[in-house]
Design an enzyme around this catalytic site. Structure first.
Site, short mmCIF file in Angstrom:
data_model
loop_
_atom_site.label_atom_id
_atom_site.label_comp_id
_atom_site.label_asym_id
_atom_site.label_seq_id
_atom_site.Cartn_x
_atom_site.Cartn_y
_atom_site.Cartn_z
CG ASP A 1 -1.91 1.07 1.31
OD1 ASP A 1 -2.41 1.48 0.25
OD2 ASP A 1 -2.18 1.54 2.43
CD GLU B 1 -0.57 -5.87 7.06
OE1 GLU B 1 -1.08 -5.95 5.93
OE2 GLU B 1 -1.08 -5.25 8.00
CE1 TYR C 1 -4.63 0.60 9.92
CE2 TYR C 1 -3.82 -1.61 9.49
CZ TYR C 1 -3.60 -0.25 9.60
OH TYR C 1 -2.34 0.26 9.39
CD GLU D 1 0.77 -1.29 9.56
OE1 GLU D 1 -0.36 -1.33 9.02
OE2 GLU D 1 1.82 -1.55 8.96
C1 GCB Z 1 -1.51 -2.34 6.54
C2 GCB Z 1 -0.19 -2.21 5.89
C3 GCB Z 1 0.14 -0.80 5.52
C4 GCB Z 1 -1.10 -0.12 4.94
C5 GCB Z 1 -2.19 -0.12 5.99
C6 GCB Z 1 -3.48 0.50 5.46
O1 GCB Z 1 -1.81 -3.27 7.21
O2 GCB Z 1 0.85 -2.77 6.65
O3 GCB Z 1 1.18 -0.81 4.59
O4 GCB Z 1 -0.86 1.16 4.48
O5 GCB Z 1 -2.47 -1.42 6.37
O6 GCB Z 1 -3.71 1.67 5.66
O7 GCB Z 1 -4.23 -0.23 4.81
#
Ligand code: GCB
Length: 606
Positions: free
Chosen positions: A178, A423, A476, A512
């Site tokens: 990403d 990841e 997330y 994250e």
């Molecule tokens: C993740 C990735 C990161 C992305 C993020 C996102 O899990 O490690 O590279 O930018 O999510 O915002 O989707």
């Protein structure tokens, strides 16, 4: 790849450094004729004689310099060249080197039409001695071929396909990670000199016992020693410049400096004097001559230790508070920008963070130096993102990226962990032995730092965690999982962290969490994409973290992301990823103020 030498180029009494940064000439190859330049030997003379060139700044990504999508989305090779002078006096007693901080992804370099070095994997330095390739007291030509193609066996992986267009066909580079696959000469290019007999490499390891510190050093030299006995004289100077320890080595060129009343290297705000660095001054001598070569290296004296439930610096437990970041900015893309790095460190300190992960690749050597100076702890990540289709060729390259990273960064006190992947697809059976090999390889190169990886498979399906020293997980909640639901976060974060810990009995950190947020979008009650939503989502995570910190083994929290950054085009990304607490121009969103309160609050508590 080079795993010796590559010392950061520094001037000294015996060394000169000249920058080749500036405007170079640039040619984009035809996507369907990527080997044409090699076949027609464009490196033999100025590119402008065979093609129309455009001016291209170095260092910078080339993608956003033009106003043409063809350049931005180019797949394959591009060419750079420029002319430079070598003074006549360099011929005597000098070696001449060319060094690149990074070219993404593949590079071939010619000097005066002769290939001098080839390198694969972006974000890592490479160099070559060009003493026999340059014309002294004359003008010289340097040509660089750069290829951005990512395939299944590159680090990171990608794939290239052909698609029909309105006018014919085109090549499309796709990748699952990403962030935008920026390319070009991303970091500085320098010419530097060393004496003929020179200091090729320096390794330091440090120790602490009560008020005494020690610095173990090992020097490698290269060149013709003649019949003389070679040794090094080493001085360790305080920040103020006073010599606090000295040593004269034997012919094995190693030894230990003892430092009384040592000032250890502490993370930001953990001690009134954080980021304390000594200056190690190494002079290569022989029985006939002193100061044959002089090199200086900043050294932070600290120890690291970890067990099932804690991570310690200088014997004290540390809680990491920071973020994942990117090297990314408007116009320059991933090009080194000292104004940006300086600003970013000011913001990192403003917000009270003490750590960040170099997601998802090695950052510039200049930023590593800033981290040393400012006491910012680095989880140093190799460029493996979303790793999948595990095979031997990929494994070899993955190991090579780690070897090069450790070689480059092993002397930085700021580096406190190695992250071997972000990841990776660790549900698959083949991930088990693959990550066992990568983790063991990393430990074999550096047993002094713990190994981690930012995992995102479900804890009970993941096959890599058991091979790590510290578990980092990305999740997330309230975004990809249960978007819009701010009422499920605390429970889910806590349950997941506990499960990782239960399965592995190791320290755990959250590497994250976050939410995309358009600066200036306000919606109450909190609604996704608004500043209110990001701030509330953060505050829910803080509650979970506070509960987890009571259990001991939870050692850190990392927001995704420090700043908004550019990605591939997709309908989930509005002008890029907007999970930054700062905009791409480094202005704070509401959540930045909240995070600042938390991070300063955390350090007062500890
Ligand atoms: C993740 C990735 C990161 C992305 C993020 C996102 O899990 O490690 O590279 O930018 O999510 O915002 O989707």
């Amino acid at each position: 790849p080079q795993t010796t030498g590559l010392l950061y180029p520094r001037e000294s009494e015996t060394r000169e450094v000249r920058s080749l940064d500036g405007i170079w000439n640039f040619v984009q190859s035809d996507q369907y004729n990527v080997t044409q330049g090699i076949r027609e030997r464009w490196y033999k003379d100025d590119l402008s004689k065979v093609r129309k060139t455009i001016p291209m700044p170095v260092p910078a990504s080339y993608n956003d310099i033009g106003e043409d999508a063809g350049l931005r989305d180019h797949v394959g090779t591009v060419w750079y060249d420029r002319r430079f002078f070598i003074p006549k006096y360099w011929l005597k007693e000098k070696r001449v080197w060319i060094r690149f901080g990074s070219v993404h992804y593949d590079a071939i370099v010619w000097v005066n039409g002769v290939q001098v070095v080839k390198h694969e994997i972006g974000h890592l330095p490479f160099e070559a001695e060009i003493s026999n390739n340059v014309l002294y007291g004359k003008e010289n030509l340097i040509t660089v071929l750069c290829d951005n193609a990512l395939l299944q066996t590159t680090i990171p992986q990608g794939s290239i396909s052909e698609k029909p267009t309105d006018n014919g066909v085109t090549l499309i580079q796709s990748y699952t990670f990403d962030f935008f696959n920026y390319a070009g000469i991303h970091r500085s290019v320098v010419l530097y000199t060393t004496p003929k007999l020179y200091i090729e490499d320096v390794t330091v390891k440090t120790d602490l016992a009560d008020k005494n510190g020690s610095v173990h050093y090992e020097v490698k030299v290269n060149g013709d020693k003649g019949n003389w006995l070679t040794y090094v004289k080493v001085n360790l100077r305080s920040k103020e410049g006073d010599i606090v320890a000295s040593h004269k080595s034997g012919p094995e060129l190693k030894g230990t400096l003892k430092v009384e009343n040592v000032k250890p290297w502490w993370p930001y705000l953990m001690h009134p004097e954080y980021g304390y660095l000594y200056n190690l001054e190494i002079s290569l001598c022989n029985d006939e001559q002193e100061d044959i070569d002089i090199y200086r290296l900043k050294v932070g004296i600290r120890t690291l230790a970890w067990d099932k439930s804690s991570f310690r610096i200088n014997g004290e437990k540390v809680y990491l508070r920071g973020f994942g970041r990117h090297e990314d900015s408007d116009i320059r893309g991933k090009g080194l920008d000292l104004a940006l790095i300086t600003k970013d460190f000011n913001l990192i300190k403003w917000i009270g963070a003490n750590a960040y992960r170099t997601s998802h690749y090695p950052y510039s050597e200049e930023s590593m130096q800033f981290a040393d100076e400012n006491g910012i702890m680095i989880i140093d990540e190799c460029p493996s993102v979303d790793t999948d289709n595990f095979g031997q060729a990929l494994l070899d390259k993955h190991k090579s990226s780690i070897e090069q990273l450790i070689h480059r960064d092993r002397n930085h006190p700021s580096v406190v962990m190695w992250s071997i992947a972000n990841e990776p697809r660790t549900k698959s059976l083949s991930a088990d032995s693959y990550f066992e090999k990568v983790a063991n390889f990393t430990r074999s190169l550096d047993p002094t730092r713990p190994v981690t990886a930012a995992l995102n498979a479900a804890a009970d399906e993941d096959k890599a965690g058991k091979h790590l020293d510290i578990i980092s997980f990305n999740r997330y909640n309230g975004w990809y999982r249960n978007p819009g639901r701010l009422d499920m976060i605390i429970r889910n974060v806590m349950d997941e962290a506990k499960l990782w810990n239960k399965l592995h009995n190791k320290p755990v950190l959250m590497s994250e969490y976050g939410a995309d947020t358009v600066a200036g979008l306000h919606l109450l009650p909190a609604f996704i994409w608004s500043e209110e939503y990001q701030a509330t989502l953060f505050s829910k995570h803080f509650k979970a973290f506070d509960n987890l910190r009571k259990v001991g083994w939870f050692i850190g929290e990392f927001v995704w992301n420090f700043a908004d950054f550019k990605t591939e085009q997709s309908y989930t990304r509005v002008g890029g990823n907007k999970k930054g607490i700062f905009t791409r121009n480094r202005q704070p969103k509401a959540a930045a103020h909240l995070l600042r309160k938390r991070y300063f609050g955390l350090c007062q508590e500890l």
